[in-house]
Design an enzyme around this catalytic site. Structure first.
Site, PDB file in Angstrom:
ATOM      1  N   GLU A 342       0.793  -1.241   0.000  1.00  0.00           N
ATOM      2  CA  GLU A 342       0.000   0.000   0.000  1.00  0.00           C
ATOM      3  C   GLU A 342       0.824   1.290   0.000  1.00  0.00           C
ATOM      4  O   GLU A 342       0.571   2.204   0.791  1.00  0.00           O
ATOM      5  CB  GLU A 342      -0.961  -0.016   1.205  1.00  0.00           C
ATOM      6  CG  GLU A 342      -1.907  -1.201   1.169  1.00  0.00           C
ATOM      7  CD  GLU A 342      -2.743  -1.380   2.432  1.00  0.00           C
ATOM      8  OE1 GLU A 342      -2.678  -0.532   3.326  1.00  0.00           O
ATOM      9  OE2 GLU A 342      -3.463  -2.383   2.515  1.00  0.00           O
ATOM     10  N   GLU A 447      -6.169 -10.773  -1.275  1.00  0.00           N
ATOM     11  CA  GLU A 447      -7.020 -10.525  -0.097  1.00  0.00           C
ATOM     12  C   GLU A 447      -8.488 -10.460  -0.506  1.00  0.00           C
ATOM     13  O   GLU A 447      -9.239  -9.596  -0.045  1.00  0.00           O
ATOM     14  CB  GLU A 447      -6.606  -9.211   0.592  1.00  0.00           C
ATOM     15  CG  GLU A 447      -5.143  -9.159   0.956  1.00  0.00           C
ATOM     16  CD  GLU A 447      -4.724  -7.914   1.739  1.00  0.00           C
ATOM     17  OE1 GLU A 447      -5.598  -7.171   2.198  1.00  0.00           O
ATOM     18  OE2 GLU A 447      -3.508  -7.706   1.889  1.00  0.00           O
TER      19      GLU A 447
HETATM   20  O1  9MR Z   1      -7.405  -8.269   8.404  1.00  0.00           O
HETATM   21  C1  9MR Z   1      -6.522  -7.415   9.091  1.00  0.00           C
HETATM   22  C2  9MR Z   1      -7.160  -6.918  10.371  1.00  0.00           C
HETATM   23  O2  9MR Z   1      -7.286  -7.971  11.305  1.00  0.00           O
HETATM   24  C3  9MR Z   1      -6.336  -5.797  10.975  1.00  0.00           C
HETATM   25  O3  9MR Z   1      -7.016  -5.222  12.070  1.00  0.00           O
HETATM   26  C4  9MR Z   1      -6.080  -4.734   9.912  1.00  0.00           C
HETATM   27  C5  9MR Z   1      -5.271  -3.588  10.454  1.00  0.00           C
HETATM   28  O4  9MR Z   1      -4.871  -2.710   9.452  1.00  0.00           O
HETATM   29  O5  9MR Z   1      -5.390  -5.332   8.828  1.00  0.00           O
HETATM   30  C6  9MR Z   1      -6.195  -6.254   8.167  1.00  0.00           C
HETATM   31  O6  9MR Z   1      -5.551  -6.727   7.017  1.00  0.00           O
HETATM   32  C7  9MR Z   1      -5.216  -5.751   6.019  1.00  0.00           C
HETATM   33  C8  9MR Z   1      -4.057  -6.285   5.221  1.00  0.00           C
HETATM   34  O7  9MR Z   1      -2.991  -6.589   6.071  1.00  0.00           O
HETATM   35  C9  9MR Z   1      -3.603  -5.286   4.172  1.00  0.00           C
HETATM   36  N1  9MR Z   1      -4.684  -4.902   3.314  1.00  0.00           N
HETATM   37  C10 9MR Z   1      -5.897  -4.477   3.981  1.00  0.00           C
HETATM   38  C11 9MR Z   1      -6.354  -5.526   4.997  1.00  0.00           C
HETATM   39  C12 9MR Z   1      -7.671  -5.122   5.595  1.00  0.00           C
HETATM   40  O8  9MR Z   1      -7.543  -3.950   6.361  1.00  0.00           O
END
Ligand code: 9MR
Length: 675
Positions: A342, A447
């Protein structure tokens, strides 16, 4: 092929019909029916628990003048929390007033479902030390959620102060205090996605480590049955890998090379090693979930940011340390790394972040250089991002990655694909092909989750969309687009980071959803079965009109904005207030799918302190304005515009947004087909 698939599908159906019970849950809910208050307000004149609030994580909270002052926050998620276990099965509103020197503050829901912990962000707002920000949002808590708790976290570990904080039930209370949570279904009875897709790509899943330590075996069985690639959902992110205490305990020793720890990720790595499942490493360099102390001289957030040279050393040592530890202890398990996550900004160019501020615009290039230098042979290096299929963001990502591809330091594009069932699959596939062609890399969908539409048959419509989506990516794969892995971002809806939008393939109790069936039907050509409670969608073109006089409205928030019927209307007594959105574009949203094949005329009266308000259509990452109107005077103004809802549209919502976060008021909203 056809025979094999019909067997697989028969297996899937058997899974739905005969679900055996595996494991039992750890039910901590008080199952005696009892009264549940409609609101729980933290009382900061009272001590912890007595005042309805508790301390979450490693921090200190003292109450002072009716406020909670949170200090010594060791992690960014530490802070004030309100437990709300009796609110399971309800939509709640969480509202807090917070001040502090963190850039932003977020209200987050956490709960346990069948032994797994989930975290769902409810709402965020920028904060300052000098003034209070109000943060508010709604969230649905799954019926099977135990130990639900809503806490206030921040972008940083700096202190914050909360002057008010409350949770309340939205709508009527669903009192589940007398209801036991469901039992888990037998996941091995459901036909395997990875087996079905073996000719095309790996089928992966993101999992938290709680799945591996859970006393319910069902979730592990689910992974073993369904998936052949696993991504740790949070456990390999810098905030879990950087060893704060050791590093800060000996700053001179660790100045160029922060200490690392892998306790969080070990259970997943062990599981993958033992079961011979390959892992996607997620993620090395990211602006988020990376503690701010990493970027400061002597790791002191009250001092100066570290120099470029020092941060390059820390970056290289971090990347090398993580890759080398994983390879030494779990040889061959990690086959791909998300090296940078990102880095592109939502509004164009590169995202501003500590990495960019300390190293400079070339931090992404340097990260890939270091990753190539230290990656074990054969391990693939990925860039990973969201909204990656949108034209303008794709152009920025391509520009950023071109030199890295030319240097031979990148192998794959990770398309996160947090999408909605409104996304045009042809455009999505075209963007995928463009990454592969222009960068010469392979593609992982990393994802995938698909927000269920707000239609009358959301689960069925989502299933139909999944079929279309997977048909398109299989066709692309057959056409030579190098799609090597498709990972869904979570095992069940209840475990998803956006559980309210029900975006995954399995229900919370592990039974397959129509979305799963849609994925399978993409291969078999079968139709997704209509559920027993299927509702025929409205096909009449009768005009839509809301004047709010009967205090009713059929739309809802686009994300988490709050709608209320209030007085002071344009005409009559009542109008609709929209406020407390997650962002300017989080407004009142209405489904107009029934007008597919027609031009609609939209008109309404609106009042707001924001300079401008727009009515906008929500189409896969393009947001055409149906009409724009100057507001800002807090006087009622009229707006109208036409829009063609294309033939064949299966899901389209339109919404009303404003140029800033001021509330807006809406009256006499009319939508009619004009041809
Ligand atoms: O699924 C993840 C969630 O449990 C966390 O709280 C969150 C924090 O930013 O991150 C989520 O996963 C992210 C992933 O690592 C990167 N792309 C976006 C995902 C959804 O936020």
């Amino acid at each position: 092929m056809k025979n094999k698939l019909s067997k697989l599908l028969a297996g899937a159906l058997a899974g739905v019909l005969l679900f055996g019970v595996v494991g039992c849950n750890t039910n901590n809910v008080n199952n005696e029916p009892h009264d549940v208050p409609m609101t729980i307000a933290a009382d900061f004149t009272q001590k912890e628990k007595k005042g309805n609030w508790v301390t979450y994580g490693d921090c200190k909270i003292k109450t002072q003048d009716g406020k909670a002052v949170v200090t010594d926050r060791k992690t960014s998620n530490a802070g004030v929390a309100i437990p709300c276990p009796d609110y399971r099965g309800n939509t709640i509103n969480a509202t807090a007033s917070v001040s502090g020197a963190n850039d932003s503050v977020t209200i987050t829901l956490t709960y346990e479902v069948f032994g797994n912990i989930s975290y769902v962000n409810i709402a965020s707002a920028p904060t300052t030390e000098a003034s209070e920000s109000e943060i508010s949002g709604n969230i649905e808590i799954p019926a099977n959620a135990e130990n639900a708790l809503v806490y206030i976290e921040a972008s940083d570990v700096r202190d914050y102060t909360v002057s008010s904080y409350s949770l309340s039930i939205v709508g009527d209370l669903n009192n589940l205090t007398g209801e036991p949570v469901e039992q888990l279904a037998d996941p091995t009875a459901t036909a395997s996605l990875s087996a079905a897709y073996a000719d095309y790509f790996k089928f992966g899943v993101a999992s938290p480590a709680t799945v591996m330590t859970n006393k319910n075996d069902g979730f592990r069985q689910m992974i073993l049955t369904q998936f052949n690639s696993v991504t740790p959902e949070n456990e390999l992110k810098p905030e879990n890998v950087l060893d704060r205490d050791t590093t800060l305990g000996n700053v001179s020793k660790y100045n160029e090379s922060p200490a690392l720890k892998f306790d969080a990720a070990k259970p997943i790595l062990d599981f993958c090693k033992k079961n011979d499942i390959q892992m996607r490493g997620h993620t090395l360099i990211w602006y988020s979930q990376t503690p701010s102390w990493l970027f400061y001289e002597n790791y002191d957030v009250n001092g100066q940011l570290a120099s470029r040279d020092l941060m390059l050393k820390r970056m290289e040592n971090y990347i090398a340390g993580v890759m080398e530890w994983c390879e030494k202890n779990y040889p061959g398990v990690i086959y791909a790394w998300d090296v940078v996550n990102e880095a592109a900004a939502d509004d164009g160019g590169m995202r501003d972040c500590y990495w960019k501020q300390t190293i400079g615009d070339d931090y992404v290039e340097r990260a890939f250089e270091f990753a190539r230098k230290h990656a074990p042979a054969g391990v693939q290096l990925f860039y990973n991002d969201y909204n990656e299929y949108q034209d303008s963001k794709q152009a920025d990502i391509l520009a950023m990655l071109k030199p890295i591809a030319e240097a031979g330091n990148i192998d794959g594009m990770g398309m996160q694909s947090h999408i909605s069932s409104g996304l045009n699959v042809d455009n999505y596939v075209a963007s995928m092909k463009k990454y592969a062609d222009e960068l010469g890399v392979v593609i992982h969908i990393t994802e995938l989750d698909v927000t269920a539409p707000k239609s009358v048959n959301p689960m069925y419509d989502q299933g139909v969309y999944m079929k279309k989506f997977f048909e398109a990516i299989v066709a692309a794969d057959k056409d030579g687009v190098p799609i090597e892995c498709v990972t869904v971002w979570g095992l069940t809806d209840d475990m998803s980071w956006k559980s309210s939008s029900k975006p995954l393939l399995f229900y919370g109790n592990l039974t397959p959803k129509p979305a799963y069936e849609g994925v399978m039907c993409a291969l078999s050509g079968a139709e997704v079965a209509k559920p027993a409670d299927y509702v025929e969608p409205k096909s009449d073109l009768s005009p839509f009109f809301e004047d709010y006089e009967n205090k009713e409205y059929v739309g809802g928030p686009r994300y988490s904005s709050v709608q209320k019927i209030v007085g002071d209307a344009y005409e009559g007594e009542y109008c609709l207030e929209n406020s407390e959105g997650y962002a300017e574009y989080d407004g009142y949203s209405i489904d107009v799918t029934q007008y597919a094949g027609h031009v609609i005329h939209v008109s309404f009266a609106i009042k707001s302190k924001a300079d401008q308000c727009c009515c906008t259509a929500d189409i896969d990452g393009t947001w055409p304005h149906i009409c724009e109107v100057q507001t800002g005077t807090d006087e009622w103004v009229l707006a109208e515009g036409d829009f063609e809802v294309e033939e064949g549209t299966t899901m389209l919502t339109i919404y009303i947004e404003s140029s800033d976060m001021s509330p807006y008021y809406l009256d006499n909203l009319k939508i009619e087909a004009v041809n």
